[in-house]
Enzyme design. Sequence first.
Site, short mmCIF file in Angstrom:
data_model
loop_
_atom_site.label_atom_id
_atom_site.label_comp_id
_atom_site.label_asym_id
_atom_site.label_seq_id
_atom_site.Cartn_x
_atom_site.Cartn_y
_atom_site.Cartn_z
N GLU A 97 32.92 59.57 34.74
CA GLU A 97 32.73 58.30 35.44
C GLU A 97 33.99 57.91 36.18
O GLU A 97 35.09 58.36 35.86
CB GLU A 97 32.41 57.20 34.40
CG GLU A 97 31.00 56.67 34.46
CD GLU A 97 30.70 55.80 35.69
OE1 GLU A 97 31.30 55.99 36.76
OE2 GLU A 97 29.84 54.93 35.54
N ASP A 101 34.20 49.32 33.03
CA ASP A 101 34.60 47.93 33.27
C ASP A 101 34.04 47.10 32.11
O ASP A 101 34.63 47.08 31.03
CB ASP A 101 34.05 47.53 34.64
CG ASP A 101 34.46 46.16 35.09
OD1 ASP A 101 35.55 45.72 34.74
OD2 ASP A 101 33.68 45.52 35.82
N LYS A 129 39.24 49.61 32.29
CA LYS A 129 39.71 48.21 32.30
C LYS A 129 39.33 47.57 30.97
O LYS A 129 38.32 46.87 30.88
CB LYS A 129 38.99 47.43 33.41
CG LYS A 129 39.53 47.62 34.81
CD LYS A 129 39.00 46.51 35.72
CE LYS A 129 38.13 47.04 36.81
NZ LYS A 129 37.62 46.02 37.75
N PHE A 150 40.53 44.59 41.08
CA PHE A 150 39.45 45.33 41.71
C PHE A 150 40.02 46.54 42.43
O PHE A 150 40.89 46.43 43.28
CB PHE A 150 38.62 44.45 42.66
CG PHE A 150 37.29 45.09 42.93
CD1 PHE A 150 36.26 44.98 42.00
CD2 PHE A 150 37.09 45.86 44.06
CE1 PHE A 150 35.04 45.62 42.21
CE2 PHE A 150 35.88 46.50 44.29
CZ PHE A 150 34.85 46.38 43.36
N ILE A 151 39.50 47.71 42.05
CA ILE A 151 40.09 48.98 42.44
C ILE A 151 39.24 49.70 43.48
O ILE A 151 38.01 49.66 43.41
CB ILE A 151 40.18 49.89 41.18
CG1 ILE A 151 40.98 49.20 40.06
CG2 ILE A 151 40.77 51.25 41.51
CD1 ILE A 151 42.36 48.79 40.46
N ASP A 157 34.51 52.14 45.44
CA ASP A 157 34.29 51.43 46.70
C ASP A 157 34.39 49.92 46.55
O ASP A 157 34.23 49.36 45.46
CB ASP A 157 32.90 51.75 47.23
CG ASP A 157 31.81 51.05 46.41
OD1 ASP A 157 31.71 51.33 45.19
OD2 ASP A 157 31.08 50.20 46.97
P1 IMP Z 1 30.38 48.36 33.96
O1 IMP Z 1 28.93 48.52 33.62
O2 IMP Z 1 30.76 46.91 34.12
O3 IMP Z 1 31.33 49.09 33.06
O4 IMP Z 1 30.52 48.85 35.45
C1 IMP Z 1 30.79 50.09 35.81
C2 IMP Z 1 30.56 50.23 37.30
O5 IMP Z 1 30.93 49.07 38.05
C3 IMP Z 1 31.46 51.33 37.79
O6 IMP Z 1 30.86 52.59 37.63
C4 IMP Z 1 31.68 50.93 39.22
O7 IMP Z 1 30.65 51.42 40.02
C5 IMP Z 1 31.65 49.42 39.21
N1 IMP Z 1 33.02 48.87 39.14
C6 IMP Z 1 33.59 48.22 38.09
N2 IMP Z 1 34.85 47.87 38.35
C7 IMP Z 1 35.11 48.32 39.60
C8 IMP Z 1 36.28 48.27 40.44
O8 IMP Z 1 37.36 47.75 40.11
N3 IMP Z 1 36.16 48.85 41.67
C9 IMP Z 1 35.01 49.43 42.11
N4 IMP Z 1 33.90 49.51 41.35
C10 IMP Z 1 33.94 48.95 40.10
MG MG Z 2 30.33 54.21 38.66
#
Ligand code: IMP
Ligand code: MG
Length: 174
Positions: A97, A101, A129, A150-151, A157
Amino acid sequence: MAEKIKLMFSEEEVDARIRELGEQISREYAGRQVHLICVLKGGSFFMCELAKRITVPVFLDFMSVSSYGSDTTSSGVVKIVKDLDEPLKGKDVIVVEDIVDTGRTLSYLLGMLQGREPASLRLCTLLDKPDRRVVDVNVDYTGFQIPDEFIVGYGLDYDQKYRNLPYIGMVEFE
Ligand code: IMP
Ligand code: MG
């Protein structure tokens, strides 16, 4: 809204870290073969570089999921847009992955993949994160732990932009 990208990890730093992860995975999977699952689109750049650094036989498969929610946070409701081509039963699987986040996407995905009875299932993420975690996820391999920013770059992206940056940057909104 205009945005600026500030460097977080240079191309050289990312490359060096991926090399280390590749060496670690090669050691831990010695004598076996590893099935890498790329979560599109964000994981694609990382998976290609990582796969090149693994010295045991590597097989690649791809899946695409979409999470319902706003552009910058995920809701945890995950829809499979493209499923894997191959069954996982009896295989040593590593999900690759871009970033963990809240953990919602991965928690759902790992649960679903576990149901396909792989011999083993691990998670490798380029970025983590931990401050943002809502759902507990066991991360086996992490490129970099980062603060709540935000990365973009290296597959990640902002509004579909910046995936192709060869480094990891953070978005500064002005
Ligand atoms: P989670 O379900 O919140 O862990 O989200 C994961 C998905 O959110 C990642 O696979 C990314 O596609 C998107 N995402 C989370 N944080 C970032 C970020 O800082 N930059 C870009 N995409 C992010
Ligand atoms: Mg992703």
